[in-house]
Design a protein around this motif. Sequence first.
Motif, PDB file in Angstrom:
ATOM      1  N   ALA A  88     -26.601  61.962  35.420  1.00  0.00           N
ATOM      2  CA  ALA A  88     -26.099  63.303  35.710  1.00  0.00           C
ATOM      3  C   ALA A  88     -26.797  63.827  36.960  1.00  0.00           C
ATOM      4  N   VAL A  89     -26.261  64.917  37.480  1.00  0.00           N
ATOM      5  CA  VAL A  89     -26.848  65.610  38.627  1.00  0.00           C
ATOM      6  C   VAL A  89     -26.989  67.082  38.260  1.00  0.00           C
ATOM      7  N   ILE A  90     -28.108  67.686  38.645  1.00  0.00           N
ATOM      8  CA  ILE A  90     -28.256  69.132  38.477  1.00  0.00           C
ATOM      9  C   ILE A  90     -27.462  69.804  39.597  1.00  0.00           C
ATOM     10  N   THR A  91     -26.376  70.454  39.236  1.00  0.00           N
ATOM     11  CA  THR A  91     -25.484  71.027  40.243  1.00  0.00           C
ATOM     12  C   THR A  91     -25.642  72.537  40.399  1.00  0.00           C
ATOM     13  N   GLU A  92     -26.286  73.196  39.427  1.00  0.00           N
ATOM     14  CA  GLU A  92     -26.617  74.619  39.561  1.00  0.00           C
ATOM     15  C   GLU A  92     -27.954  74.868  38.877  1.00  0.00           C
TER      16      GLU A  92
END
Length: 210
Positions: A88-92
């Motif tokens: 996953a990616v931290i997008t906010e």
Amino acid sequence: MTVTEIPTTTAATLDLTVEAGDGALVRVPAGGRLRIVDLHGNQAADTLLFDAADVRNKYSAFDTIREQGAVFLTTGSRLLSTRLDELAVITEDTVGRHDTIGGACAQESNVIRYGEHTRHQHACRQTFLAYGAGAGIGPREMGHNINFFMNVPVSAEGDLHFDDGLSAPGKYVELTASREIWVLLSNCPQLNNPCNGWDPTPVQLLGWWS
């Protein structure tokens, strides 16, 4: 804090409040967004990530830190597995940084750190095992975890300690899944250090996917 007060453009597929000391197991499809909201502020949300296709392919703090060259997590951080797959990616992120080295509390570590009188206290490891069983996640699959909202400063000498959180009511972090993943969360019940402001409180999970 209500859902309508949290900025978004579409209704949430998932809306779950996780009480202090409780947990959750959420399957997030590729491209799905999962937001963790610190409803009252200064609460630690211990989190593990697993590849839904093979739970042995799990989040690795070591590889994540090495590949991004930073010890804290924030917007843009790629959360990597033990096989270097992007989970996953931290997008906010409205907090600014999150811990990935402080670990999760366990009854054994509570006794070592705080004394025998804490042995009876519930701990994150118990929550992980209770909820993880629903996805075939057991002791062998346990590993490094992320402590969302938790503040663990690291000195120039490499020392670390638990400090008051940097979060506040309504602050949140949002993950976008790079593949189908299990997100296993323990809303930390720790009472013996300031990671929860000495008063554990609920968090909210909001998810958007089709």
